[in-house]
Write an enzyme that holds these catalytic residues in place. Structure first.
Site, PDB file in Angstrom:
ATOM      1  NE  ARG A   1      -2.035  -7.601 -53.558  1.00  0.00           N
ATOM      2  CZ  ARG A   1      -2.157  -6.762 -54.592  1.00  0.00           C
ATOM      3  NH1 ARG A   1      -2.290  -5.400 -54.215  1.00  0.00           N
ATOM      4  NH2 ARG A   1      -2.324  -6.694 -55.949  1.00  0.00           N
TER       5      ARG A   1
ATOM      6  CE1 TYR B   1       8.719 -16.153 -31.273  1.00  0.00           C
ATOM      7  CE2 TYR B   1       8.947 -14.625 -33.202  1.00  0.00           C
ATOM      8  CZ  TYR B   1       8.639 -15.910 -32.597  1.00  0.00           C
ATOM      9  OH  TYR B   1       8.269 -16.902 -33.487  1.00  0.00           O
TER      10      TYR B   1
ATOM     11  CG  ASP C   1       5.097  -9.078 -29.530  1.00  0.00           C
ATOM     12  OD1 ASP C   1       3.846  -9.482 -29.310  1.00  0.00           O
ATOM     13  OD2 ASP C   1       5.948  -9.534 -29.978  1.00  0.00           O
TER      14      ASP C   1
ATOM     15  CE  LYS D   1       3.130 -17.682 -31.631  1.00  0.00           C
ATOM     16  NZ  LYS D   1       4.048 -16.660 -31.186  1.00  0.00           N
TER      17      LYS D   1
HETATM   18  C1  LIG Z   1       4.981 -15.977 -32.264  1.00  0.00           C
HETATM   19  C2  LIG Z   1       5.543 -14.714 -31.727  1.00  0.00           C
HETATM   20  C3  LIG Z   1       5.747 -13.922 -32.715  1.00  0.00           C
HETATM   21  C4  LIG Z   1       5.809 -14.004 -34.287  1.00  0.00           C
HETATM   22  O1  LIG Z   1       4.386 -14.346 -34.661  1.00  0.00           O
HETATM   23  P1  LIG Z   1       4.295 -15.342 -36.101  1.00  0.00           P
HETATM   24  O2  LIG Z   1       2.539 -15.215 -35.984  1.00  0.00           O
HETATM   25  O3  LIG Z   1       4.801 -16.535 -35.663  1.00  0.00           O
HETATM   26  O4  LIG Z   1       4.527 -14.826 -37.209  1.00  0.00           O
HETATM   27  C5  LIG Z   1       5.781 -12.267 -32.253  1.00  0.00           C
HETATM   28  N1  LIG Z   1       6.136 -12.009 -30.751  1.00  0.00           N
HETATM   29  C6  LIG Z   1       5.773 -13.123 -29.834  1.00  0.00           C
HETATM   30  C7  LIG Z   1       5.874 -12.572 -28.616  1.00  0.00           C
HETATM   31  C8  LIG Z   1       5.498 -14.376 -30.271  1.00  0.00           C
HETATM   32  O5  LIG Z   1       5.110 -15.230 -29.374  1.00  0.00           O
END
Ligand SMILES: *Cc1c(COP(=O)(O)O)cnc(C)c1O
Length: 404
Positions: A61, A113, A185, A210
């Protein structure tokens, strides 16, 4: 701290180009065996030579060698001093929220998001964290929205699904000296196309689900930064709360990262061709793509990004049924949420990813379609859109909402 994630025994790749760092930073051949590829260290615990005497790893962890390799690669790619990785993008977001205290205020983009919005509004709001939303592309609006208790400004650029562009350096100038953290982000751009720390951000956040993972086979998140005290706080809270990625998830992301450069070049080139195709199509009302000179954020995007990534949104002339008819007729594009994988995906934000913001300021048009343009051959991608859009109005046999 039992293990320094910026392990100084690793050679320094900081002078190497991006593609080289993506393959080598943090990823030296395994010292025990010479294995060229970082092993998946499937172990929860580590042998101690005597009580409290161990080789940097105590319990998974807290730290795991596959995760350490990933974090060193991420820090290198974003140009940060350190990186932490998490079980999801939202786990990374939640970890950053531990820098806040009750009474603190967070300023978010009005098209953040949906999951980030939900976490701040519906969860952290119950713990005394205040939030407001504004159009962060409008720097005057940002100045006006900053409060005495603003401790975090949360930027996404490009945004989802309208691909708006926020001027990171412009926001950094407003935020600097206020005592607030600037978080970017960077999920939609990836570090190959945009490195927010270079423009004054304090932290970069990724949904590695992504583009970093890039193959739609793993859910994971990351935070990268420079501030050593913030690192200690985040690391402490991550270990205390536990939202870590497993070693195999970390390995899948590492494997994805090795090809990030070539993938982003292909995604960007294909998306540029798709945007041009859509612009000329008689059924299309409007194309949202920051690579188009008429996009309101084009100039800022050209300044802070190396290319415009693989996301393209557009509205069609007509009604919801027309948009649904298209997204349900593609064959190369799969009808699915998420983005950033090698395969092309299509979705209807109003009824899928953005259904939860219906009735709010962030509501999206019912004729809007979002494409995650993959790296299949461009001729097949265009031909698929051509055949799907040639179908015109069609009454779907299964409604988009029940087909989810
Ligand atoms: C998918 C996404 C998230 C969240 O991420 P997860 O891996 O699904 O928890 C945050 N910001 C953006 C821009 C995203 O496309």
């Amino acid at each position: 701290m039992t293990h320094d994630t910026n392990d100084m025994t690793q050679p320094d790749w900081s002078d190497a180009r991006f593609e080289t760092r993506a393959i080598h930073a943090g990823q030296e051949p395994d010292p025990a065996t010479g294995a060229v590829i970082t092993p998946v260290y499937l172990t929860s615990t580590y042998c101690q030579e005597a009580i409290g005497v161990f080789k940097g790893y105590e319990y998974s962890r807290t730290d795991n060698p596959t995760r350490t390799a990933l974090q060193e690669a991420l820090a290198s790619l974003e140009g940060g001093a350190w990186a932490l990785s998490y079980a999801s993008g939202l786990a990374a977001t939640q970890n950053l929220a531990y820098l806040l205290r009750p009474g603190d205020h967070v300023l978010l983009s009005n098209d953040t998001y949906g999951g980030t919005y939900r976490l701040f509004a519906k969860v952290l709001g119950n713990y005394g964290i205040e939030m407001t939303m504004t159009d962060l592309a409008d720097l005057d609006a940002v100045r006006a929205a900053m409060q005495r208790n603003t401790k975090m400004v949360w930027v996404e650029t490009p945004t989802n699904p309208y691909l708006r562009i926020v001027d990171i350096a412009g926001i950094a100038e407003i935020v600097s000296g206020t005592g607030a953290w600037l978080v970017v982000d960077n999920t939609f751009a990836s570090p190959y196309l945009q490195t927010p720390l270079d423009h004054g951000a304090d932290f970069v956040l990724h949904s590695m689900t992504k583009y970093l993972g890039g193959h739609s086979d793993v859910v994971a998140g990351a935070v990268i930064g420079n501030d050593p005290e913030a690192f200690e706080t985040l690391k402490f809270h991550q270990n205390a709360a536990g939202a870590v990625p497993g070693p195999f998830d970390a390995w899948l992301i590492l494997r994805g990262i090795k090809t990030l450069g070539v993938r982003m070049r292909e995604h960007s080139a294909n998306a540029r061709r798709v945007a041009a195709f859509l612009q000329d199509h008689p059924s299309v009302a409007k194309v949202y793509y920051p690579g188009l000179p008429e996009h309101p954020g084009h100039e800022v995007a050209a300044r802070q990004m190396r290319d415009f990534s693989g996301m393209v949104s557009f509205t069609v002339n007509g009604s919801y049924e027309d948009a649904a008819g298209i997204v349900e007729s593609t064959r190369v594009f799969s009808l699915a949420e998420s983005l950033g994988g090698v395969e092309s995906l299509v979705e209807h934000p109003g009824r899928m990813t953005h259904a939860s913001v219906a009735g709010t300021d962030a509501e999206v048009e019912d004729t809007l379609i979002r494409l995650s343009v993959g790296i299949e051959h461009i001729d097949d991608i265009i031909a698929d859109l051509e055949q799907a859009m040639g179908q015109g109005v069609r009454v779907p046999t299964v409604s988009a909402t029940t087909a989810r």
